[in-house]
Design a protein around this motif. Structure first.
Motif, PDB file in Angstrom:
ATOM      1  N   ALA A   1       6.158  -2.086   2.092  1.00 39.66           N
ATOM      2  CA  ALA A   1       5.762  -3.347   1.771  1.00 39.66           C
ATOM      3  C   ALA A   1       4.272  -3.708   1.908  1.00 39.66           C
ATOM      4  O   ALA A   1       4.610  -5.143   1.336  1.00 39.66           O
ATOM      5  CB  ALA A   1       6.935  -4.071   2.013  1.00 39.66           C
ATOM      6  N   ASN A   2       3.441  -3.644   2.443  1.00 39.60           N
ATOM      7  CA  ASN A   2       2.378  -4.041   1.562  1.00 39.60           C
ATOM      8  C   ASN A   2       1.237  -3.460   2.193  1.00 39.60           C
ATOM      9  O   ASN A   2       1.407  -1.939   2.440  1.00 39.60           O
ATOM     10  CB  ASN A   2       1.713  -5.320   3.465  1.00 39.60           C
ATOM     11  N   MET A   3       0.289  -3.777   2.236  1.00 41.29           N
ATOM     12  CA  MET A   3      -0.997  -2.775   2.060  1.00 41.29           C
ATOM     13  C   MET A   3      -1.284  -2.271   2.704  1.00 41.29           C
ATOM     14  O   MET A   3      -1.941  -1.733   3.375  1.00 41.29           O
ATOM     15  CB  MET A   3      -1.871  -3.047   0.707  1.00 41.29           C
ATOM     16  N   GLU A   4      -1.368  -3.496   3.864  1.00 38.75           N
ATOM     17  CA  GLU A   4      -2.202  -3.510   5.902  1.00 38.75           C
ATOM     18  C   GLU A   4      -1.860  -2.329   6.171  1.00 38.75           C
ATOM     19  O   GLU A   4      -2.741  -1.102   6.911  1.00 38.75           O
ATOM     20  CB  GLU A   4      -1.999  -4.161   6.769  1.00 38.75           C
ATOM     21  N   HIS A   5      -0.229  -1.932   6.442  1.00 37.75           N
ATOM     22  CA  HIS A   5      -0.096  -0.855   7.371  1.00 37.75           C
ATOM     23  C   HIS A   5      -0.358   0.495   6.006  1.00 37.75           C
ATOM     24  O   HIS A   5      -0.537   1.645   7.398  1.00 37.75           O
ATOM     25  CB  HIS A   5       1.081  -0.170   7.032  1.00 37.75           C
ATOM     26  N   PRO A   6      -0.232   0.902   5.732  1.00 40.67           N
ATOM     27  CA  PRO A   6      -0.910   1.861   4.709  1.00 40.67           C
ATOM     28  C   PRO A   6      -2.083   2.492   5.351  1.00 40.67           C
ATOM     29  O   PRO A   6      -2.762   3.037   5.926  1.00 40.67           O
ATOM     30  CB  PRO A   6       0.179   2.427   3.348  1.00 40.67           C
ATOM     31  N   ARG A   7      -3.169   1.011   5.430  1.00 42.65           N
ATOM     32  CA  ARG A   7      -4.155   1.566   4.912  1.00 42.65           C
ATOM     33  C   ARG A   7      -4.821   1.747   6.551  1.00 42.65           C
ATOM     34  O   ARG A   7      -6.092   1.792   6.890  1.00 42.65           O
ATOM     35  CB  ARG A   7      -4.894   0.134   5.019  1.00 42.65           C
ATOM     36  N   ALA A   8      -3.583   1.420   6.876  1.00 42.77           N
ATOM     37  CA  ALA A   8      -4.356   1.555   8.353  1.00 42.77           C
ATOM     38  C   ALA A   8      -4.372   3.358   9.375  1.00 42.77           C
ATOM     39  O   ALA A   8      -4.466   3.569   9.941  1.00 42.77           O
ATOM     40  CB  ALA A   8      -2.888   0.729  10.110  1.00 42.77           C
ATOM     41  N   LEU A   9      -2.998   3.560   7.991  1.00 38.33           N
ATOM     42  CA  LEU A   9      -3.137   5.127   9.110  1.00 38.33           C
ATOM     43  C   LEU A   9      -3.776   5.457   7.919  1.00 38.33           C
ATOM     44  O   LEU A   9      -5.042   7.338   8.260  1.00 38.33           O
ATOM     45  CB  LEU A   9      -1.447   5.876   7.745  1.00 38.33           C
ATOM     46  N   ALA A  10      -4.806   5.274   6.854  1.00 42.29           N
ATOM     47  CA  ALA A  10      -5.640   6.358   6.257  1.00 42.29           C
ATOM     48  C   ALA A  10      -7.380   5.529   7.270  1.00 42.29           C
ATOM     49  O   ALA A  10      -7.823   6.525   6.940  1.00 42.29           O
ATOM     50  CB  ALA A  10      -5.598   5.806   4.866  1.00 42.29           C
ATOM     51  N   LEU A  11      -7.025   4.653   7.261  1.00 38.25           N
ATOM     52  CA  LEU A  11      -8.335   4.415   8.393  1.00 38.25           C
ATOM     53  C   LEU A  11      -8.489   5.563   9.407  1.00 38.25           C
ATOM     54  O   LEU A  11      -9.386   5.864  10.481  1.00 38.25           O
ATOM     55  CB  LEU A  11      -8.452   2.909   8.588  1.00 38.25           C
TER      56      LEU A  11
ATOM     57  N   ARG B   1       4.691  -4.940  -6.739  1.00 41.54           N
ATOM     58  CA  ARG B   1       3.999  -5.748  -6.705  1.00 41.54           C
ATOM     59  C   ARG B   1       6.402  -7.062  -6.612  1.00 41.54           C
ATOM     60  O   ARG B   1       6.797  -6.042  -7.538  1.00 41.54           O
ATOM     61  CB  ARG B   1       3.252  -6.632  -7.619  1.00 41.54           C
ATOM     62  N   ASN B   2       5.772  -8.004  -5.277  1.00 46.07           N
ATOM     63  CA  ASN B   2       7.394  -8.497  -5.127  1.00 46.07           C
ATOM     64  C   ASN B   2       6.547  -9.708  -5.416  1.00 46.07           C
ATOM     65  O   ASN B   2       5.455 -10.360  -5.185  1.00 46.07           O
ATOM     66  CB  ASN B   2       7.690  -7.961  -4.403  1.00 46.07           C
ATOM     67  N   LYS B   3       7.298 -11.204  -4.480  1.00 47.43           N
ATOM     68  CA  LYS B   3       7.142 -12.135  -4.425  1.00 47.43           C
ATOM     69  C   LYS B   3       8.585 -12.502  -3.960  1.00 47.43           C
ATOM     70  O   LYS B   3       9.616 -12.113  -3.090  1.00 47.43           O
ATOM     71  CB  LYS B   3       6.964 -13.177  -5.703  1.00 47.43           C
TER      72      LYS B   3
ATOM     73  N   HIS C   1      14.978  -2.869 -10.519  1.00 47.86           N
ATOM     74  CA  HIS C   1      15.115  -3.510  -9.849  1.00 47.86           C
ATOM     75  C   HIS C   1      14.497  -4.524  -9.159  1.00 47.86           C
ATOM     76  O   HIS C   1      14.620  -5.176  -7.433  1.00 47.86           O
ATOM     77  CB  HIS C   1      14.853  -2.292  -8.058  1.00 47.86           C
ATOM     78  N   GLY C   2      13.489  -5.117 -10.123  1.00 45.99           N
ATOM     79  CA  GLY C   2      12.871  -6.370  -9.966  1.00 45.99           C
ATOM     80  C   GLY C   2      11.742  -6.495  -9.851  1.00 45.99           C
ATOM     81  O   GLY C   2      10.835  -7.514  -9.361  1.00 45.99           O
ATOM     82  N   PHE C   3      11.326  -5.322  -9.412  1.00 47.03           N
ATOM     83  CA  PHE C   3      10.099  -5.165  -8.765  1.00 47.03           C
ATOM     84  C   PHE C   3       8.861  -5.102  -9.780  1.00 47.03           C
ATOM     85  O   PHE C   3       9.369  -5.081 -11.200  1.00 47.03           O
ATOM     86  CB  PHE C   3       9.698  -3.623  -7.957  1.00 47.03           C
ATOM     87  N   ALA C   4       7.762  -5.924  -9.948  1.00 44.66           N
ATOM     88  CA  ALA C   4       6.957  -5.947 -10.762  1.00 44.66           C
ATOM     89  C   ALA C   4       5.340  -4.685 -10.778  1.00 44.66           C
ATOM     90  O   ALA C   4       5.354  -4.334 -10.030  1.00 44.66           O
ATOM     91  CB  ALA C   4       5.481  -6.985 -10.674  1.00 44.66           C
ATOM     92  N   ALA C   5       4.918  -4.476 -12.452  1.00 39.00           N
ATOM     93  CA  ALA C   5       4.045  -2.998 -11.716  1.00 39.00           C
ATOM     94  C   ALA C   5       2.772  -4.024 -11.488  1.00 39.00           C
ATOM     95  O   ALA C   5       2.287  -4.977 -11.558  1.00 39.00           O
ATOM     96  CB  ALA C   5       3.461  -3.029 -13.243  1.00 39.00           C
ATOM     97  N   PRO C   6       1.869  -2.511 -10.818  1.00 38.42           N
ATOM     98  CA  PRO C   6       0.596  -3.152 -10.343  1.00 38.42           C
ATOM     99  C   PRO C   6      -0.365  -3.786 -11.118  1.00 38.42           C
ATOM    100  O   PRO C   6      -1.297  -4.482 -10.292  1.00 38.42           O
ATOM    101  CB  PRO C   6       0.207  -1.481  -9.839  1.00 38.42           C
ATOM    102  N   GLY C   7      -0.695  -3.580 -12.048  1.00 40.78           N
ATOM    103  CA  GLY C   7      -1.611  -4.698 -13.094  1.00 40.78           C
ATOM    104  C   GLY C   7      -0.690  -6.014 -13.537  1.00 40.78           C
ATOM    105  O   GLY C   7      -1.679  -6.626 -13.988  1.00 40.78           O
ATOM    106  N   ALA C   8       0.534  -6.536 -12.927  1.00 43.78           N
ATOM    107  CA  ALA C   8       0.572  -7.258 -13.567  1.00 43.78           C
ATOM    108  C   ALA C   8       1.146  -8.587 -12.120  1.00 43.78           C
ATOM    109  O   ALA C   8       0.572  -8.116 -10.814  1.00 43.78           O
ATOM    110  CB  ALA C   8       2.921  -7.998 -13.059  1.00 43.78           C
TER     111      ALA C   8
END
Length: 268
Positions: free
Chosen positions: A78-88, A100-102, A259-266
């Protein structure tokens, strides 16, 4: 560009895959994705015959499990930080923004609130304000981002909200949601909170179960968006890459949108 790079990795995985394909994809995903990715997985299974075994939970806790050696192939956070931590940490491949959500306010029946009065009611000493657990669950981190924005509107608001917020879910010792029920709506129904800051998608699901519960949008000055990140763990099977690409496909994105999620480009 990122999706093309993801696709190129999938091609390499397919080229090096054994002659007998794996018949199970191991998915770790944010709890807010349970309904959406369950539908995506069902469509993927119907199209390919490959099963998806999913574990849903707080993204931070899932990240820690994977980092600690838990078997997983696809991680949807639900964020970018946690998967980026695995990638790093060289535990996974590149990270792709896939949805995307809000944040919204889920409000108990009978409590009169509108966007213009939301902050005042959140600050009211008589109002129980529920959140998820920051650091363990991105929903909690996003709630504290709301608190920081509130402090710019009303100096001192951050300290008050930080002190009064009830971290009711998303932590390592938080009670699980009842089967087939949303945790947020259930907590409001039990009286544990009067207002719960949660994802708008979660609020919509809770309202379907509890029609009298209200959804109040955050005013622009408090609005917080949530970017969802997707990564494939090192040594994943070829079908795992195919499932990740299916999430990014037109069909996968349409199911997320239902389910109410927005596309990445939105816009968030």
């Amino acid at each position: 560009m990122r999706i093309r790079f993801f696709a190129s990795l999938a091609v390499l995985a397919l080229m090096s895959a054994p002659a007998i394909a794996e018949d199970l994809v191991l998915l770790h995903a944010a709890g807010s994705l349970r309904g959406a990715l369950s539908d995506v997985a069902a469509s993927f299974e119907a199209a390919t015959g490959t099963k998806v075994k999913a574990k849903f939970g707080a993204s931070g806790l899932l990240k820690d499990e994977i980092a600690g050696g838990a078997k997983a192939e696809v991680f949807a956070s639900a964020n970018m930080e946690h998967p980026r931590a695995l990638a790093l940490a060289k535990r996974s491949g590149p990270v792709v923004l896939f949805a995307r959500n809000k944040l919204c306010a889920l409000v108990r029946p009978g409590l009169a609130i509108e966007p213009a009065t939301l902050l005042d009611r959140m600050l009211d000493a008589e109002i129980k304000l529920g959140t998820s657990t920051p650091r363990a669950d991105p929903s909690g981190d996003y709630a504290w981002e709301v608190f920081r924005k509130a402090d710019k509107i009303k100096p001192g608001a951050y300290a008050l909200l930080d002190k009064k917020a009830l971290q009711l879910t998303g932590g390592p010792t938080s009670p699980p949601a009842p089967p087939d029920r949303t945790i947020y709506g259930n907590l409001l129904a039990q009286g544990a909170a009067d207002i719960f800051l949660t994802y708008c998608t979660g609020a919509l699901a809770a309202q379907k179960e509890n029609p009298q519960q209200q959804i109040v949008g955050l005013p622009d000055a408090l609005a917080v968006g949530a970017d969802y990140g997707l990564t494939v763990i090192n040594d994943a099977s070829a079908p795992a890459y195919k499932f990740a690409l299916f999430i990014l496909s037109t069909e996968g994105q349409q199911l997320l949108a239902k389910h109410g999620f927005a596309a990445p480009g939105a816009a968030p």
